[in-house]
Design an enzyme around this catalytic site. Structure first.
Site, PDB file in Angstrom:
ATOM      1  N   SER A  13      -1.957   4.062  -4.327  1.00  0.00           N
ATOM      2  CA  SER A  13      -3.383   4.221  -4.067  1.00  0.00           C
ATOM      3  C   SER A  13      -4.202   4.284  -5.345  1.00  0.00           C
ATOM      4  O   SER A  13      -5.306   3.729  -5.414  1.00  0.00           O
ATOM      5  CB  SER A  13      -3.626   5.486  -3.239  1.00  0.00           C
ATOM      6  N   HIS A  61      -6.770   8.977  -6.205  1.00  0.00           N
ATOM      7  CA  HIS A  61      -7.771   7.954  -5.923  1.00  0.00           C
ATOM      8  C   HIS A  61      -8.881   7.988  -6.975  1.00  0.00           C
ATOM      9  O   HIS A  61      -9.285   6.949  -7.510  1.00  0.00           O
ATOM     10  CB  HIS A  61      -8.373   8.170  -4.539  1.00  0.00           C
TER      11      HIS A  61
END
Length: 318
Positions: free
Chosen positions: A186, A238
């Site tokens: 991610s 993230h």
């Protein structure tokens, strides 16, 4: 009687004037449109992530370690069956298996010097749902970027963004939570999104419909960041990956300004005033982004290795 004047054909307007047969075309100073790169690195990353997930399931061997009656889809998948839903709701291997093959574990990174986990964790996934969500995003975003900028730039962008996400994630992991690990691509994928945003900013002059493209990209980024607030999702990875990719986009994805023509496309002897390859603001953004990226990585690593053992020692006293 005098001679009659020569007849004039009004339709053709011919006055017995010799005209050239054809005029030479004006010289062209525009380069041919760039050919898209052949995308092979992103599909290779996709295959590597899929293969690694299958390998972790094989090594996990849920029926042997947990018991076939507890494993999900045991009769159908056999050794590749998933851990019980209570242990791993994402349909994947156990936490111990992920730890053994490179999951991001702050204690292992700081106490045992296993810094390679900051990179290895981005090739592991917690389960089928996690893997499919990341791989679909990788193909959707990564292939287009590789076709435009080539495998070398996108490869560096992917790895460095993943490293930035892992670094911020390791600083956010709390050793008091037992166990606490982080896996997944991610951070690297958010780095690609961040690079798309900075690429749009630094190459602003060559885009049409600039505002529409900017608003669409911001909306996509906001929706993806919102997913980070779902339970069991490491939003710090993230954010770290997005910031790293955003800065790397100013460095790696800079394009020539509109109207720039390479000297090899200008005919010899032509008097053409050429524009500079890049604008001043592009160089400025590149230098600032490079300094911020280096300082950010250095600061994060220093904080991790300086405060990590102290934090772990204090947590064991409570």
């Amino acid at each position: 009687m005098g001679k009659r004047p020569p007849s004039v054909d009004i339709e053709s307007m011919s006055y017995d004037v010799r005209k050239p047969i054809s005029m030479p075309p004006p010289p062209s100073y525009y380069p041919p449109p760039p050919k898209p790169w052949f995308s092979w690195l992103v599909p290779l990353i996709f295959i590597a992530n899929m293969a690694m997930f299958v390998f972790t399931l094989y090594e996990n061997n849920c029926p042997a370690t947990t018991g076939g009656n507890r494993c999900l889809l045991y009769p159908e998948l056999g050794r590749f069956s998933f851990q019980p839903f209570q242990e791993n709701p994402l349909l994947g291997p156990s936490i111990n298996t992920l730890k053994g093959y490179g999951a991001l574990d702050k204690e292992a990174v700081v106490e045992r010097g296993e810094g390679w986990r900051l990179v290895s964790c981005m090739w592991l996934h917690a389960g089928v749902i996690h893997l499919l969500a990341n791989m679909l995003s990788l193909l959707f975003i990564g292939i287009r970027l590789e076709q435009e900028f080539g495998f070398l730039k996108i490869g560096c962008l992917y790895v460095l963004s993943g490293f930035g996400g892992s670094l911020l994630s390791s600083l956010s992991l709390s050793p008091a939570e037992n166990p606490t690990i982080s896996v997944g691509a991610s951070g690297a994928l958010f780095g690609l999104l961040g690079a798309m945003l900075s690429e749009l900013i630094t190459n602003w002059t060559i885009y049409a419909n600039k505002c529409a493209a900017l608003m669409s990209l911001i909306l996509i980024i906001a929706l993806n960041l919102a997913v980070g607030f779902v339970p069991h999702v490491d939003n710090s990875a993230h954010i770290g990956g997005f910031i790293s990719g955003f800065l790397l986009g100013f460095i790696l994805l800079i394009r020539p300004q509109f109207g720039y023509v390479n000297h090899k496309y200008i005919p010899p002897g032509s008097d053409v005033k050429r524009k500079s390859k890049h604008k001043c603001y592009q160089y400025f953004l590149l230098i600032v982004a490079l300094l911020l990226l280096i300082c950010g990585y250095a600061s994060g690593l220093t904080k991790l290795y300086r405060t990590g053992p102290l934090v772990l020692e204090e947590s064991n006293t409570f």
